[in-house]
Write an enzyme that holds these catalytic residues in place. Structure first.
Site, PDB file in Angstrom:
ATOM      1  N   HIS A 310      27.950  37.822  43.886  1.00 51.69           N
ATOM      2  CA  HIS A 310      26.519  37.858  44.171  1.00 51.69           C
ATOM      3  C   HIS A 310      26.167  39.257  44.645  1.00 51.69           C
ATOM      4  CE1 HIS A 310      22.613  36.803  45.880  1.00 51.69           C
ATOM      5  NE2 HIS A 310      22.684  35.750  45.090  1.00 51.69           N
ATOM      6  N   ASP A 368      25.573  28.559  41.807  1.00 52.89           N
ATOM      7  CA  ASP A 368      25.626  28.057  40.429  1.00 52.89           C
ATOM      8  C   ASP A 368      26.967  27.450  40.057  1.00 52.89           C
ATOM      9  OD1 ASP A 368      23.031  28.680  39.689  1.00 52.89           O
ATOM     10  OD2 ASP A 368      23.573  30.787  39.609  1.00 52.89           O
TER      11      ASP A 368
HETATM   12  N1  CMC Z   1      33.970  37.922  37.669  1.00 54.59           N
HETATM   13  C1  CMC Z   1      34.791  39.016  37.658  1.00 54.59           C
HETATM   14  N2  CMC Z   1      34.482  40.200  38.191  1.00 54.59           N
HETATM   15  C2  CMC Z   1      33.271  40.316  38.779  1.00 54.59           C
HETATM   16  C3  CMC Z   1      32.370  39.242  38.846  1.00 54.59           C
HETATM   17  C4  CMC Z   1      32.753  38.016  38.268  1.00 54.59           C
HETATM   18  N3  CMC Z   1      31.933  36.961  38.301  1.00 54.59           N
HETATM   19  N4  CMC Z   1      31.249  39.626  39.481  1.00 54.59           N
HETATM   20  C5  CMC Z   1      31.432  40.913  39.814  1.00 54.59           C
HETATM   21  N5  CMC Z   1      32.660  41.332  39.389  1.00 54.59           N
HETATM   22  C6  CMC Z   1      33.264  42.657  39.622  1.00 54.59           C
HETATM   23  C7  CMC Z   1      32.651  43.680  38.674  1.00 54.59           C
HETATM   24  O1  CMC Z   1      33.394  43.788  37.488  1.00 54.59           O
HETATM   25  C8  CMC Z   1      32.682  44.925  39.497  1.00 54.59           C
HETATM   26  O2  CMC Z   1      33.975  45.451  39.445  1.00 54.59           O
HETATM   27  P1  CMC Z   1      34.214  47.059  39.542  1.00 54.59           P
HETATM   28  O3  CMC Z   1      33.695  47.467  40.874  1.00 54.59           O
HETATM   29  O4  CMC Z   1      35.702  47.193  39.382  1.00 54.59           O
HETATM   30  O5  CMC Z   1      33.427  47.654  38.404  1.00 54.59           O
HETATM   31  C9  CMC Z   1      32.447  44.424  40.934  1.00 54.59           C
HETATM   32  O6  CMC Z   1      32.905  43.068  40.937  1.00 54.59           O
HETATM   33  C10 CMC Z   1      30.996  44.486  41.363  1.00 54.59           C
HETATM   34  O7  CMC Z   1      30.200  43.833  40.365  1.00 54.59           O
HETATM   35  P2  CMC Z   1      28.724  44.280  39.974  1.00 54.59           P
HETATM   36  O8  CMC Z   1      28.417  43.762  38.607  1.00 54.59           O
HETATM   37  O9  CMC Z   1      28.561  45.747  40.225  1.00 54.59           O
HETATM   38  O10 CMC Z   1      27.888  43.495  41.065  1.00 54.59           O
HETATM   39  P3  CMC Z   1      26.354  43.159  40.982  1.00 54.59           P
HETATM   40  O11 CMC Z   1      25.897  43.025  42.393  1.00 54.59           O
HETATM   41  O12 CMC Z   1      25.629  44.128  40.111  1.00 54.59           O
HETATM   42  O13 CMC Z   1      26.336  41.749  40.235  1.00 54.59           O
HETATM   43  C11 CMC Z   1      26.298  39.435  39.772  1.00 54.59           C
HETATM   44  C12 CMC Z   1      26.156  40.525  40.846  1.00 54.59           C
HETATM   45  C13 CMC Z   1      25.909  38.081  40.368  1.00 54.59           C
HETATM   46  C14 CMC Z   1      25.353  39.728  38.605  1.00 54.59           C
HETATM   47  C15 CMC Z   1      27.788  39.409  39.284  1.00 54.59           C
HETATM   48  O14 CMC Z   1      28.635  39.083  40.359  1.00 54.59           O
HETATM   49  C16 CMC Z   1      27.986  38.441  38.120  1.00 54.59           C
HETATM   50  O15 CMC Z   1      27.785  38.830  36.976  1.00 54.59           O
HETATM   51  N6  CMC Z   1      28.409  37.162  38.418  1.00 54.59           N
HETATM   52  C17 CMC Z   1      28.515  36.149  37.375  1.00 54.59           C
HETATM   53  C18 CMC Z   1      27.139  35.593  37.071  1.00 54.59           C
HETATM   54  C19 CMC Z   1      26.627  34.694  38.175  1.00 54.59           C
HETATM   55  O16 CMC Z   1      27.349  33.828  38.673  1.00 54.59           O
HETATM   56  N7  CMC Z   1      25.335  34.878  38.551  1.00 54.59           N
HETATM   57  C20 CMC Z   1      24.675  34.005  39.521  1.00 54.59           C
HETATM   58  C21 CMC Z   1      24.188  34.753  40.718  1.00 54.59           C
HETATM   59  S1  CMC Z   1      23.662  33.632  42.008  1.00 54.59           S
HETATM   60  C22 CMC Z   1      22.227  32.886  41.417  1.00 54.59           C
HETATM   61  C23 CMC Z   1      21.066  33.785  41.307  1.00 54.59           C
HETATM   62  O17 CMC Z   1      20.767  34.557  42.237  1.00 54.59           O
HETATM   63  O18 CMC Z   1      20.374  33.709  40.276  1.00 54.59           O
END
Ligand code: CMC
Length: 434
Positions: A310, A368
C-alpha cells in the site's frame, strides 16, 4: 480544529540564495512545508510524481497513520465504527463531522431511504449497453448521467442543493449498482424496498427475483454493512483526488463522482480485489505459492502479489484485519468449511509475512486481499467487486468534494510539470521531412 498558524519555518537554499518556507502543523500527522508561494518567490516548481510527499489539501475528514496501521474517520478508529455502528451512521459522521443523535440518525436514514429510487427513464439508459458490459463501465456512464436527471441539485453554489445531491448519491448508488448487476446477468431489475436497512435492501435488489421469496440473511447483511464502513473513505487516494480535481473546476457533483469511479476501476486501486481473487484462483493450491512468491520478487517479472502493499500503510492495513474476520464469519454463515481460495490466501499471507523481501519492503496484506473471497462467497461475481467498492466510497468522495467546495480558499487544481521535450523549433514542410 484548524491547522495551527505557522510556528516554524524551513529554510530552502539553492546556490547562494535562501528562502524561508512556512511550516504548518495539523492536529496529528506530519507537519507540512507550505510551498504555495514558492514559484512566485523562487521561480522553481517542486517535483513529486505520484504525490508521495505532497499534501494536496487541508482536510478534517479522515486520518491515516500508515506506519502504525491506524485509520480514523473524524477521529474515530475504524475498528470501533465497524464494531458498533452501521454504514449510514458512518455516512452521517463523514458528511457532518459528528456521530448523530438518535433523532438525527432516524432523520438521516429516512432521507436516504426516500431517495433510493432512480428516475424511471434511467431504465432505458441501461438497455443501450451490451449485456456483457463490465458493470463498472455501466456505473461510470449511469452516475455521470444522473446530472441529466437531477438538474435541481447541480448548482454547486447552493448549500441545500449540495446536500440533496449528496443524499441522492448515497441513496441511489446501491440501486444503480444492483441494476448494473441485474442487467449483466439478464434478470429483471428489483425496486428498492424502503422497509429494509441500507445493506439488506442492496442484497435484496441484487439477489431477489420476482418468482420467489428472497430472505436476506442478517449475518450477510451485517457483514456487507461492515465492508461498506471499511471502504467509506481513505483520505486523498487516487479516486478521491480525482473527484477533488474534477470538482475544483466547478463541475457538478454527479460528473465528479463519475470521474472518481473511472479512477477507482484501475487494478492498482479499486480493481485490486478482483485481481487478488483471480491471482488466488490462478495459484489454485498452497503447493504453488513459492512459485508465485518468487515471481513477485523477481525484478524482471512484472507480476505482483495482488492484495499486498500500500502506498500509505507500511504496516498491516487495519481494514484488512477486520476484513479477514468478516471473511471467516461469512464463510461460516454460508456453511463453507473448506474453501480452496481461503486455504491459498491464509497460506500465502503466512509465507509473505515471513519472507525477507516482503518484510524489508513493508508489504502487508491490504483490504483487497480478503474482500474478494468474502464477496464471492456472498454470491457476487468478480466484475461486481469494484462496483461495491464504488458504492461504499461514494460517501467519502462526496464528503471530500463538499469540504473542498465549502473551503473559502478553494481554487482550480492545476499542477505544473518538469518539461523534458523538444525545445523551440521551426515547422518543417512535409516534403522536406526525413
Ligand atoms: N508484490 C511484490 N512487490 C511489490 C508489491 C507487491 N504487491 N507492491 C510493491 N512491491 C515492491 C515494488 O516492486 C517496489 O520494489 P522496488 O523498491 O525494489 O522497486 C516496492 O515494493 C515499492 O513499490 P511501489 O510500486 O513503488 O509502491 P507504491 O506505493 O507506488 O504502490 C501499490 C502501492 C498498492 C500500488 C503496490 O503495492 C501494488 O501494486 N500492490 C498490488 C495491488 C494492490 O493490492 N492494490 C490495492 C491497494 S489497497 C486498495 C486501494 O487503496 O485501492
Amino acid at each position: 480544529m484548524d491547522a495551527t498558524p505557522n510556528t516554524a519555518s524551513a529554510k530552502l537554499t539553492v546556490g547562494d540564495k535562501s528562502w524561508d518556507l512556512p511550516v504548518r502543523q495539523g492536529t496529528i500527522g506530519p507537519d507540512v512545508m507550505d510551498i504555495s508561494k514558492l514559484y512566485g518567490q523562487t521561480g522553481m516548481f517542486t517535483y513529486d510524481p505520484g504525490f508521495t510527499s505532497t499534501a494536496s489539501c487541508e482536510s478534517q475528514i479522515t486520518y491515516i497513520d500508515g506506519d502504525e496501521g491506524v485509520l480514523l474517520y473524524r477521529g474515530y478508529p475504524i475498528e470501533q465504527l465497524a464494531e458498533n455502528g452501521d454504514f449510514l451512521e458512518t455516512c452521517y459522521l463523514l458528511l457532518y463531522g459528528e456521530l448523530p443523535t438518535a433523532a438525527q440518525k432516524a432523520d438521516f436514514d429516512l432521507s436516504v431511504t426516500r431517495h433510493t429510487m432512480v428516475h424511471d427513464q434511467m431504465n432505458r439508459f441501461f438497455t443501450g449497453f451490451r449485456r456483457d458490459a463490465h458493470p463498472m463501465a455501466i456505473m461510470v456512464a449511469c452516475v455521470g448521467a444522473l446530472s441529466a436527471f437531477y438538474h435541481d441539485s447541480t448548482d454547486i453554489s447552493d448549500p441545500q442543493q449540495r446536500l440533496i445531491a449528496s443524499i441522492r448519491m448515497i441513496a441511489k448508488m446501491p440501486t444503480l449498482a444492483a441494476m448494473a448487476y441485474k442487467y449483466h446477468i439478464g434478470q429483471p431489475f428489483v425496486y428498492p424496498k424502503n422497509d429494509l436497512d441500507y445493506s439488506s435492501n442492496f442484497l435484496n435488489m441484487c439477489f431477489a427475483v420476482p418468482c420467489e421469496e428472497y430472505k436476506v440473511s442478517p449475518t450477510l447483511s451485517k457483514a456487507l454493512d461492515k465492508i461498506f464502513i471499511l471502504h467509506a473513505d481513505h483520505e486523498q487516494n487516487a479516486s478521491t483526488s480525482t473527484v477533488r480535481l474534477a470538482g475544483s473546476s466547478g463541475a457538478n457533483p454527479f460528473a465528479c463522482i463519475a470521474a472518481g469511479i473511472a479512477c477507482l476501476w484501475g487494478p492498482a486501486h479499486g480493481g485490486a480485489n478482483e485481481a487478488a481473487l483471480k491471482m488466488l484462483s490462478e495459484i489454485g493450491h498452497p503447493e504453488r505459492i513459492p512459485e508465485f512468491v518468487n515471481r513477485a520478487k523477481d525484478k524482471n517479472d512484472p507480476f505482483r502479489l495482488m492484495g499486498f502493499g500500500h502506498r500509505v500503510y507500511k504496516n498491516y492495513d487495519p481494514r484488512a484485519k477486520i476484513m479477514q474476520q468478516t471473511c471467516h464469519e461469512v464463510l461460516s454463515e454460508l456453511g463453507i468449511k473448506d474453501d480452496p481460495l481461503l486455504d491459498v490466501a491464509v497460506e500465502l499471507e503466512r509465507v509473505a509475512l515471513h519472507d525477507d523481501y516482503f518484510i524489508e519492503k513493508k508489504l502487508y496484506p491490504n483490504i483487497d486481499f480478503y474482500s474478494g473471497i468474502t464477496l464471492k462467497a456472498m454470491g457476487f461475481p468478480t466484475a461486481m467487486f469494484t462496483v461495491l467498492f464504488a458504492l461504499a466510497r461514494t460517501v467519502g468522495w462526496i464528503g471530500q468534494w463538499k469540504e473542498m467546495i465549502e473551503d473559502p480558499g478553494q481554487r482550480i487544481g492545476r499542477p505544473r510539470q518538469l518539461y523534458t521535450g523538444a525545445t523551440r523549433r521551426d515547422y518543417v514542410d512535409m516534403a522536406k521531412r526525413k
